[in-house]
Design a protein around this motif. Structure first.
Motif, mmCIF file in Angstrom:
data_model
loop_
_atom_site.group_PDB
_atom_site.id
_atom_site.type_symbol
_atom_site.label_atom_id
_atom_site.label_comp_id
_atom_site.label_asym_id
_atom_site.label_seq_id
_atom_site.Cartn_x
_atom_site.Cartn_y
_atom_site.Cartn_z
ATOM 1 N N GLN A 25 114.912 51.096 28.603
ATOM 2 C CA GLN A 25 114.732 52.152 29.756
ATOM 3 C C GLN A 25 115.481 53.208 29.423
ATOM 4 O O GLN A 25 116.255 53.361 28.325
ATOM 5 N N SER A 26 115.110 54.655 29.797
ATOM 6 C CA SER A 26 115.711 55.814 29.505
ATOM 7 C C SER A 26 115.469 56.710 30.781
ATOM 8 O O SER A 26 114.869 56.315 31.867
ATOM 9 N N ALA A 28 114.569 59.180 33.313
ATOM 10 C CA ALA A 28 113.387 59.886 33.540
ATOM 11 C C ALA A 28 113.640 61.629 33.540
ATOM 12 O O ALA A 28 112.669 62.253 33.508
ATOM 13 N N ILE A 59 118.399 48.854 38.452
ATOM 14 C CA ILE A 59 117.202 49.850 38.255
ATOM 15 C C ILE A 59 115.877 48.967 38.506
ATOM 16 O O ILE A 59 115.825 48.015 37.654
ATOM 17 N N ASP A 62 110.115 49.774 38.959
ATOM 18 C CA ASP A 62 109.689 51.025 38.971
ATOM 19 C C ASP A 62 110.186 52.266 38.700
ATOM 20 O O ASP A 62 110.144 53.535 38.629
ATOM 21 N N GLY A 63 111.664 51.861 37.829
ATOM 22 C CA GLY A 63 112.500 52.941 37.643
ATOM 23 C C GLY A 63 113.404 53.737 38.810
ATOM 24 O O GLY A 63 114.392 54.433 38.354
ATOM 25 N N ALA A 92 116.566 58.421 38.555
ATOM 26 C CA ALA A 92 114.936 58.137 38.200
ATOM 27 C C ALA A 92 114.924 57.583 36.533
ATOM 28 O O ALA A 92 115.619 58.408 35.897
ATOM 29 N N TYR A 93 114.592 56.436 36.429
ATOM 30 C CA TYR A 93 114.512 56.121 35.014
ATOM 31 C C TYR A 93 113.090 55.642 34.568
ATOM 32 O O TYR A 93 112.165 55.458 35.668
ATOM 33 N N ARG A 94 112.773 55.627 33.460
ATOM 34 C CA ARG A 94 111.561 55.243 32.687
ATOM 35 C C ARG A 94 111.914 53.806 32.548
ATOM 36 O O ARG A 94 112.843 53.526 31.688
ATOM 37 N N PRO A 95 111.240 52.946 33.222
ATOM 38 C CA PRO A 95 111.543 51.682 33.200
ATOM 39 C C PRO A 95 111.438 50.903 31.815
ATOM 40 O O PRO A 95 110.326 51.359 31.037
ATOM 41 N N HIS A 97 110.276 47.691 29.068
ATOM 42 C CA HIS A 97 109.064 46.879 29.345
ATOM 43 C C HIS A 97 109.439 45.457 28.267
ATOM 44 O O HIS A 97 110.123 45.681 27.353
ATOM 45 N N ALA A 103 106.495 46.159 32.893
ATOM 46 C CA ALA A 103 107.922 46.807 33.441
ATOM 47 C C ALA A 103 108.871 45.623 34.059
ATOM 48 O O ALA A 103 108.558 44.900 34.731
#
Length: 217
Positions: A25-26, A28, A59, A62-63, A92-95, A97, A103
């Motif tokens: 994850q990173s 958002a 987290i 959905d981020g 907010a994160y990019r989840p 995978h 995700a």
């Protein structure tokens, strides 16, 4: 009684620890946008309330940030509570995978530094995305003061270190000569981390920065 002031930690990356992610994850958006100087309560500024708040949270797939808690802090209750509330509201994160592309949930830690004069708020990643397996204030205690300082008195040690894929400190350099070397030795002996994972699920090395304030109470 000996008293050690807060440990301040600074990381260099923005990853989180997951069990077996195929893609880590990173952020958002920049954490600097989640809490800013404009969020400093006027009453807290007037009273010069400041300090460090180390947050840990989950987290969702959905981020979204959820279940925030304060691991340790020397800030006021007002700033502790506000730090968690803002991270949950704005983080907010990019989840991440897994190998199938699904995700998955994760976790992370952030450090929020509130400074009253001049007014400033900074949000930083912890240990390059690695998560401590025990509470950092347990790594160095009042009992270590005499051993480390050896009669030198109060001192501030600035350490930079790398964390290997096994979650142990691989290398550590420090200011203050022999005192810094002894502080590094304690960190190597006691600190353990869960490392962030790469695209193939492999543990990644990270870097960290710690400032240790040895102070007699």
């Amino acid at each position: 009684m000996l008293t050690l002031r807060s440990l301040l930690f600074f990381g260099t990356a923005a990853l989180a620890v997951l069990a077996h992610p195929a893609a880590a994850q990173s952020f958002a958006s920049s954490p600097a946008q989640w809490i800013s100087t404009q969020d400093y309560p006027a009453e807290a500024l007037a009273k010069r309330e400041e300090g460090v708040v180390n947050l840990a949270f989950k987290i969702g797939a959905d981020g979204a940030v959820q279940d925030c808690k304060v691991l340790y802090s020397d800030a006021s209750a007002r700033l502790r509570n506000l730090s968690c509330a803002l991270i949950v509201a704005r983080g907010a994160y990019r989840p991440a995978h897994d190998e199938t592309g699904t995700a998955v949930a994760g976790e992370d830690q952030l450090l929020v530094r509130w400074r009253a004069q001049p007014a400033m708020v900074m949000v930083e990643s912890q240990f390059g995305g690695a998560l401590p397996r025990s509470s950092p204030p347990q790594w160095m205690t009042d009992r270590d003061y005499s051993l480390v300082t050896q009669g030198r008195g109060d001192v501030e040690v600035d350490m930079r270190f790398t964390i290997g894929t096994d979650g142990r400190i691989a290398s550590c350099t420090a200011s203050q000569g022999a005192t810094g070397q002894r502080t590094c030795a304690l960190l190597k002996a006691r600190a353990r981390f869960a490392q962030p994972r790469g695209e193939r699920g492999e543990p990644l090395p990270t870097e960290g920065h710690l400032v240790m304030h040895w102070r007699r109470g």
